[in-house]
Enzyme design. Sequence first.
Site, short mmCIF file in Angstrom:
data_model
loop_
_atom_site.label_atom_id
_atom_site.label_comp_id
_atom_site.label_asym_id
_atom_site.label_seq_id
_atom_site.Cartn_x
_atom_site.Cartn_y
_atom_site.Cartn_z
N HIS A 76 0.86 -1.18 0.00
CA HIS A 76 0.00 0.00 0.00
C HIS A 76 0.90 1.23 0.00
O HIS A 76 1.62 1.48 0.97
CB HIS A 76 -0.91 0.00 1.22
CG HIS A 76 -1.83 -1.18 1.28
ND1 HIS A 76 -3.11 -1.16 0.75
CD2 HIS A 76 -1.66 -2.43 1.78
CE1 HIS A 76 -3.68 -2.35 0.94
NE2 HIS A 76 -2.82 -3.14 1.55
N ASP A 134 2.23 -7.07 2.50
CA ASP A 134 1.04 -6.29 2.84
C ASP A 134 1.46 -5.04 3.61
O ASP A 134 0.84 -4.67 4.62
CB ASP A 134 0.04 -7.12 3.64
CG ASP A 134 -1.33 -6.43 3.79
OD1 ASP A 134 -1.56 -5.42 3.08
OD2 ASP A 134 -2.13 -6.86 4.63
#
Length: 448
Positions: free
Chosen positions: A78, A321
């Site tokens: 992200h 992640d």
Amino acid sequence: MRAPLLVPGPLPGADLLLREVHVLDPRERIDARHDVLVRRGEVAQIAAPGSLGAPEGVEEVQGHGRHLLPAFFDPHVHLRTPGQEHKEDLETGTRAAAAGGFGAVIAMPNTEPVLDSAPLLRSLRDRAAREARVPVGFMAAITCGLHGERLTEMAELREEGATGFTDDGLPVVSAGVLRRALIYQRLVGGVLTLHEEDPSLSRGGCMREGPVSAALGLAGIPSASESAMVARDLALTAHEGGRVHIQHLSCARSVRAIAAARAAGLRVSAEASPHHLLLTEEEARGLDTRMKMNPPLGSEQDRRALIAALRDGTIQCVATDHAPHAREEKEVPFEQAPMGTTGLETAFAALYSGLVLTGELSLGVLVERMTAGAELFELPVARIAPGAPANLALVDLEEEWVAGAQGWESRSDGCCFAGRRLQGRVLLTVAAGAVAYRERVFSVVAAA
């Protein structure tokens, strides 16, 4: 003509001589000391250690006692651009990736606004070409606004260079919507990557349901929230065909479902994150919000199942992640804190310390799993071979360091491994032929 799936950054191609490095590349079946010459960003020559001289203008790096690995690939990060740059941006996120030995990453679309249109994807790709330290791919949303109702223009997004489609951060709750997405994915290509969670089971929870949540009196999220959706989505994949990738597995029942699906011939792959491979729900007992992530940390039995699956290839790749948040967002009571931990800068060292040094994985298997994500997304895998683009990570496997003691390249300090003593330090990263990172105290021996 479809746009390239990875956007290279603006850094120039490197000219390097890496002298007397221990080259380890499982795919090329190399595990020995060599000199490696890089010219204009390409691996030009691999020769006996000490046999190459540095041509004029080539930077010489003394690698004796260090390992040269293919640069890692992370299919799940992200970068928070656009709209959440106070947490991370393209430059800081890819700088963190380079510091962790990653030669390329794929960014998720749960931004503000959501990456669900071709014009936004085009602008992001243009920005990455100016700012990124390593090549970046972009996943587009499966549904408009991540609302789970109406499919995005998948064909148009794919033509604009989307590496695939995901509503990551949220599941596709409607089976009918996911079925239509599978049909369109077969037509346009790419990969559907799925965040597996049943909100009716997870809603209100902040850690894994079990003895720790019970002891703390906090609402838990049962592992069935993940495994039930995995089972449903694999059934839909079996019915419609298509290519799916299951994100951040966290429990043993999900692993068994993936293994059965692969044995049945389904085109399914899966990833596991360092925190789920190394930590358990016990880490949340102290209510450190860096231990709050989605899916939540599971039991020791779950952790052992993930390690075994990574070892035997049921889980084909590691994905961090990497989910940065601003410090003030995490410095609140555990129940109120957002879910997510950073991980790009610590992934290799944490896994090397926690799995390789303990004998649970070989170094070769770890390197293969940390590079395999590229192949799963139809991208070239980093190789140390003459003529290949230079995607390299120089690491010192003996160096010990405390995670975060010298600060972070990421804008966020919310790493679940912060303060831990790790072994194995990335000293230099070459991504798409360019020097993307050099450890602060690491310098060249000579320059011709």
